[in-house]
Structures are given as structure tokens and as C-alpha cells.
Design an enzyme around this catalytic site. Structure first.
Site, short mmCIF file in Angstrom:
data_model
loop_
_atom_site.label_atom_id
_atom_site.label_comp_id
_atom_site.label_asym_id
_atom_site.label_seq_id
_atom_site.Cartn_x
_atom_site.Cartn_y
_atom_site.Cartn_z
N LEU A 152 39.48 44.55 45.51
CA LEU A 152 38.90 43.56 44.62
C LEU A 152 40.01 42.94 43.77
O LEU A 152 40.81 43.66 43.17
CB LEU A 152 37.86 44.19 43.71
N ASP A 194 45.00 36.88 42.39
CA ASP A 194 45.28 35.91 43.45
C ASP A 194 45.56 34.54 42.83
O ASP A 194 44.75 34.02 42.06
CB ASP A 194 44.08 35.82 44.40
N GLY A 242 40.19 36.05 41.46
CA GLY A 242 40.57 34.74 41.96
C GLY A 242 40.82 33.78 40.80
O GLY A 242 40.21 33.90 39.74
N TYR A 289 46.61 25.35 42.35
CA TYR A 289 45.55 25.55 41.36
C TYR A 289 45.96 24.99 39.99
O TYR A 289 45.10 24.84 39.11
CB TYR A 289 45.19 27.02 41.22
#
Length: 317
Positions: free
Chosen positions: A15, A43, A18, A48
Site C-alpha cells: 500500500l 508514489d 498516490g 503531477y
């Protein structure tokens, strides 16, 4: 924390947090919150637009001594305008500087799509570079060199089809170690899972909740909302958890890394707890029945009229 193993027995937390769509001004606190409550995997990607702020969170967390760098698994990606072999290392070095790191745990080719270096996102079809003019194997060779230099620990790809994975594996010294793709109960991709399991390639599921907060121009008017899927809602109610937690748990249970995004502290906490839910085998099988082969991130933005890229040649379907 659940983990999966690379070929050399290094582990990656199942897990992660993001950061796609996490706005500047909010992503710093989101990463700090995640690290404080026990996330061990973040991540990132330069496209982005928030790696500098994420780097501030990393820098403070590691310099304070609260966390050690080697305790946190950090992924970033190579954007499509830096696929020319001579541009790969400079792109990585920019990401390392922004993230305030000396190395990445995992570096991925973000899309199997190329365009000219001066462009962040093509506005005309002449800014694309066709596959044949810049074979992905050339980019990959430069990625392998980063491993040799110790700048990245592992390398992989994102948004690659089985065909592209196979071709790249056959023309490489280091076969891809990860494929990060859209995966959720509406897009289960069992053939991809079978191929990757057979070839010792790990999978990361992005948009595991159906990405309801993605930009409006990436949405269809009539698209189904995964978080409102009745099967998932029923299971969530039975366990007194959220539908998001059920979706995250389903992803981890089938052996995929999952990277839900949130900037809300309570949801960041809930997402972390989701991996430890105890759903029954019958409930997992129920979820398995709702596959629609429904992509929320279709790749249509790479396929305007006149582009060398089409939905067909991106996904090879």
C-alpha cells in the site's frame, strides 16, 4: 505492512500513497501525514507538478531523524518528453533534486508514448514522435544504466500492454520489474496478472477507486461510478467500512500493489487500515464478477486525429 518481493528479494510495501491530482499547497501535509501514521511507500511523478513540495516533506522527515531514508520506498517516473537516451539521466536528476533524494527505489517509464523534449503535453500532432523513430528499447537501455550507477534500485514501466512488456523483456538486460496500470474491479485484467505472475513482474494498481476526482475532460458523461457499485457497497456495509476500503483490500488480496490518493487525513488513515480487512473468499469472488473492462484513463489524449498513437496501438487490444 503487507509487502511484495522483487526478483532480488527487495520488498515493496503493498500500500502506498498516490500523489496524482494532489494539489500543491496540500500534498506536503498529505505526505507528512502519511509518513507520520506509518506509510512506507510514496508514489510520485514529475508530470503531477508537485514533486518539489513532496521533496520538502521528505527532506524534513529524513533530516529530523524521525524516519530513515531506507525505511521509505519512493517511486517516480520518466515523462514522455525525456525518452531520448541522453535525456533520461538528466530527467532523473531533476526528480532527485526536487524530491531531495540521492536515489529512487523505483523508476518507471510513465507511458509508451514519445514526444519532443520542449513540450510538456502536445498541442499538435507534429509534436509526437512515432514508436519506430524512438524505440522504447533505447530508452530502457538508459534506464538500465541508472541501476548500474546506483541512482535507482529498480526499474519498470507504466501503462504497458502485455505485448509491449514481452517485447521489452526480450530486448533488455534487466527485464521490467514493475508495470503500473489502471486496475480495479471494473478493469481487472486477469490476463495481465497471469502474464506478470509467470514472468516475475510486479503490478501496481493506479486509480483503484475509479478516480472520481480526475479532470472533467477525462470523464465520460455516462460512466459508472465504482464507489457506488452495489456489490462493493453491500460488502462495505457488512464490515462497517467504506467502499474505498473494500476496493483497496481487494487489490492487495489479489497480489497487486495499490496507491490510492488522498489529501484528507482521515481517509489517508482509513486507506492504510484497509489492507488489514478480513473479507471472505466468497466476498472476493463476488467482486470478481463485476468486471466491465472499463478504463477511466483511456489514453485518448494521446490519440487526436493525425497522431501516430491510437487507442488500439497504445493498449494493443
Amino acid at each position: 505492512m503487507h509487502t511484495f518481493r522483487f526478483r532480488n528479494n527487495d520488498t515493496i510495501p503493498a500500500l502506498g500513497l498516490g500523489t496524482w491530482k494532489s494539489a500543491t499547497g496540500k500534498v506536503y501535509e498529505a505526505v507528512k501525514t502519511a509518513l507520520d501514521i506509518g506509510y512506507k511507500h510514496i508514489d510520485c511523478a514529475p508530470i503531477y507538478g508537485n514533486e518539489t513540495e513532496i521533496g520538502q516533506a521528505f527532506g524534513e522527515s529524513f533530516s529530523s531523524g524521525i524516519l530513515k531514508r531506507e525505511e521509505i520506498f519512493i517511486t517516480s517516473k520518466l515523462w514522455c518528453n525525456a525518452h531520448a537516451p541522453e535525456m533520461v539521466q538528466p530527467a532523473l536528476e531533476k526528480t532527485l533534486a526536487d524530491l531531495q533524494l540521492e536515489y529512487l527505489d523505483l523508476f518507471l517509464i510513465h507511458w509508451p508514448v514519445h514526444f519532443v523534449p520542449e513540450v510538456v503535453f502536445p498541442s499538435s500532432t507534429d509534436q509526437f514522435i512515432p514508436y519506430k523513430e524512438l524505440p522504447i528499447a533505447q530508452t530502457w537501455e538508459a534506464m538500465e544504466d541508472l541501476v548500474a550507477q546506483g541512482l535507482v534500485r529498480h526499474i519498470g514501466v507504466s501503462n504497458f500492454s502485455i505485448k509491449k512488456l514481452q517485447e521489452l523483456s526480450e530486448n533488455s538486460q534487466i527485464a521490467p520489474e514493475m508495470n503500473q496500470i489502471e486496475m480495479h474491479p471494473y478493469l481487472q485484467q486477469p490476463k495481465m496478472i497471469e502474464f506478470c505472475n509467470t514472468n516475475d513482474i510486479l503490478l501496481t494498481a493506479y486509480s483503484p477507486l475509479g478516480s472520481p476526482d480526475r479532470p472533467a475532460d477525462l470523464k465520460a458523461a455516462d460512466e459508472p461510478l465504482l464507489l457506488e457499485e452495489p456489490v462493493v457497497q453491500k460488502i462495505a456495509e457488512a464490515h462497517n467500512v467504506s467502499t474505498a476500503q473494500v476496493l483497496i483490500n481487494w487489490a492487495v488480496n489479489r497480489g497487486t500493489v495499490v496507491i490510492p490518493k488522498s489529501v484528507t487525513p482521515s481517509r489517508i488513515q482509513q486507506n492504510l487500515e484497509a489492507a488489514d480487512l478480513n473479507l471472505s473468499e466468497e466476498e472476493y469472488r463476488e467482486i470478481d464478477t463485476i468486471d466491465r473492462h472499463r478504463r477511466y484513463v483511456t489514453g485518448e489524449f494521446w490519440a487526436p486525429e493525425g497522431s501516430p498513437y491510437t487507442i488500439a496501438n497504445i493498449w494493443d487490444e
